[in-house]
Write an enzyme that holds these catalytic residues in place. Structure first.
Site, mmCIF file in Angstrom:
data_model
loop_
_atom_site.group_PDB
_atom_site.id
_atom_site.type_symbol
_atom_site.label_atom_id
_atom_site.label_comp_id
_atom_site.label_asym_id
_atom_site.label_seq_id
_atom_site.Cartn_x
_atom_site.Cartn_y
_atom_site.Cartn_z
ATOM 1 N N TYR A 118 0.846 -1.202 0.000
ATOM 2 C CA TYR A 118 0.000 0.000 0.000
ATOM 3 C C TYR A 118 0.879 1.249 0.000
ATOM 4 O O TYR A 118 1.630 1.462 0.923
ATOM 5 C CB TYR A 118 -0.904 0.039 1.239
ATOM 6 C CG TYR A 118 -1.854 -1.110 1.422
ATOM 7 C CD1 TYR A 118 -2.131 -2.002 0.398
ATOM 8 C CD2 TYR A 118 -2.483 -1.315 2.643
ATOM 9 C CE1 TYR A 118 -3.007 -3.057 0.598
ATOM 10 C CE2 TYR A 118 -3.366 -2.369 2.839
ATOM 11 C CZ TYR A 118 -3.619 -3.235 1.822
ATOM 12 O OH TYR A 118 -4.486 -4.284 2.014
ATOM 13 N N LEU A 178 -22.458 -1.265 -0.774
ATOM 14 C CA LEU A 178 -23.386 -1.540 0.322
ATOM 15 C C LEU A 178 -23.716 -0.309 1.159
ATOM 16 O O LEU A 178 -24.554 -0.387 2.060
ATOM 17 C CB LEU A 178 -22.835 -2.656 1.209
ATOM 18 C CG LEU A 178 -22.710 -4.015 0.528
ATOM 19 C CD1 LEU A 178 -22.044 -5.031 1.444
ATOM 20 C CD2 LEU A 178 -24.081 -4.533 0.082
ATOM 21 N N THR A 179 -23.095 0.811 0.842
ATOM 22 C CA THR A 179 -23.526 2.055 1.479
ATOM 23 C C THR A 179 -24.856 2.533 0.906
ATOM 24 O O THR A 179 -25.537 3.362 1.514
ATOM 25 C CB THR A 179 -22.491 3.177 1.285
ATOM 26 O OG1 THR A 179 -22.436 3.550 -0.107
ATOM 27 C CG2 THR A 179 -21.104 2.736 1.754
ATOM 28 N N GLY A 180 -25.196 2.028 -0.292
ATOM 29 C CA GLY A 180 -26.428 2.439 -0.951
ATOM 30 C C GLY A 180 -26.332 3.775 -1.641
ATOM 31 O O GLY A 180 -27.331 4.282 -2.166
ATOM 32 N N LYS A 181 -25.155 4.342 -1.708
ATOM 33 C CA LYS A 181 -25.001 5.699 -2.247
ATOM 34 C C LYS A 181 -24.711 5.729 -3.740
ATOM 35 O O LYS A 181 -24.701 6.804 -4.336
ATOM 36 C CB LYS A 181 -23.877 6.426 -1.489
ATOM 37 C CG LYS A 181 -24.164 6.588 -0.006
ATOM 38 C CD LYS A 181 -22.965 7.171 0.733
ATOM 39 C CE LYS A 181 -23.250 7.268 2.226
ATOM 40 N NZ LYS A 181 -22.069 7.760 2.991
ATOM 41 N N SER A 193 -16.684 -2.257 -1.919
ATOM 42 C CA SER A 193 -16.160 -1.047 -2.563
ATOM 43 C C SER A 193 -17.142 0.125 -2.515
ATOM 44 O O SER A 193 -17.124 0.991 -3.381
ATOM 45 C CB SER A 193 -15.760 -1.341 -4.015
ATOM 46 O OG SER A 193 -14.768 -2.342 -4.066
ATOM 47 N N GLY A 194 -18.000 0.142 -1.522
ATOM 48 C CA GLY A 194 -18.950 1.239 -1.352
ATOM 49 C C GLY A 194 -20.356 0.938 -1.809
ATOM 50 O O GLY A 194 -21.286 1.678 -1.502
#
Length: 315
Positions: free
Chosen positions: A53, A217-220, A214-215
């Site tokens: 990283y 499941l935030t629903g955004k 990768s985002g």
């Protein structure tokens, strides 16, 4: 302050493991310090990183995340309060689990982290080109030397994990106590029921990554707009998938019943699994931690867990 025992080790960790992946690219040094400060102030003590990283970013060479974490711990004087996990084997210029590579890389990680020991040291992924006995002996030597406290395996198949554990037992070597795999509401293939049963039987802890897909499941990002997300292009794997969207609807309904966010509910669902003591999620700004930490406090009913369990989507 919430703490859970990590497998059969003497480490007690927060159920949210802070992912250090964004440090040095998605978040600069000052932003990373702000996230780390907020996490620690909330009682967090478990940080995940890797020597790779973030070597994929133009201008970076790898190790940026470790360096930032090390500088932060030195500035705050809190190394003894933190449980640090890092990895070897996926740095683009230092790939694989050749014994010499492991020995060189662990010393570099220790230097960047500014510490004399790593709490959990992972094989970042399996290496078919190196004999597993040689790998096990090399990792065992690191544990015996005190440079590493416990070992982990990331992205290992069940078959290779089983073989590695048998080698450790046969030769009385330090064994993998924890594993990391991609596992979330819409990606479960890497930790199928057979692997789950093995983890339980051996007392191995699973610490899943990509907890929020990768985002997704935030629903955004259901409209395909990933603005503000440094990993937004990965969301495209799900936004046009009707099965994934169906699972997202179930997640939305459970979250609404709790008056909670979908992010928190996705984290809470992961922690309902008895083989997952802590789950990995990252934040680029302190505000993103609020929802992640809220998930560690949510209690889902058996019916809610069953509904989410049934929202099955193969990766």
């Amino acid at each position: 302050m919430t703490r859970v025992q990590l497998a059969d080790t003497d480490l007690f960790v927060h159920p949210l493991q802070l992912g250090g992946n964004p440090f040095g690219w998605g978040a600069d040094r000052d932003q990373s310090f702000a996230v780390l400060d907020a996490y620690a102030e909330a009682g967090g003590n478990f940080i995940d990183t890797a020597d790779a990283y973030s070597a994929w970013v133009e201008g970076n060479s790898g190790g940026e995340s470790e360096t930032i974490i090390g500088e932060w711990m030195k500035a705050r004087g809190n190394r003894d309060e933190m449980v640090i996990a890092t990895k070897v084997g996926m740095h683009p210029k230092r790939k694989g689990l050749d014994p010499a590579n492991i020995r060189n890389c662990v010393d570099d990680s220790l230097r960047r982290l500014g510490t004399d020991h790593i709490d959990v040291y992972y094989a970042h992924r399996d290496d078919d080109d190196v004999d597993q006995v040689a790998v096990a002996e090399t990792f065992d030597a690191l544990v015996r030397s005190g440079k590493v406290s416990y070992l982990g395996a990331s992205n290992f198949s069940l078959e290779r994990l089983q073989k590695a554990r048998k080698i450790s037992t046969k030769f009385s070597l330090a064994c993998y106590r924890v594993v990391q795999d991609r596992f979330n509401l819409v990606s479960r293939a890497a930790v199928d029921p057979q692997k789950q049963a093995y983890l339980r039987s051996e007392g191995i802890a699973e610490l899943p990554f990509h907890s929020l897909a990768s985002g997704f499941l935030t629903g955004k990002h259901t409209g395909g707009d990933a603005t503000g997300s440094v990993r937004g292009d990965r969301v495209a794997d799900f936004v046009d998938d009707q099965k994934a969207l169906g699972a997202l609807e179930v997640l939305h309904d459970v979250a609404a019943d709790h008056g909670a966010t979908m992010t928190a509910t996705a984290i809470a669902w992961q922690l309902t699994h008895d083989f997952i003591p802590s789950t990995i999620a990252s934040a680029r700004v302190p505000e993103q931690l609020t929802e992640l930490l809220a998930g560690t406090q949510m209690q889902l009913s058996p019916d809610e867990k069953a509904a989410l369990d049934g929202a099955w989507v193969e990766a």
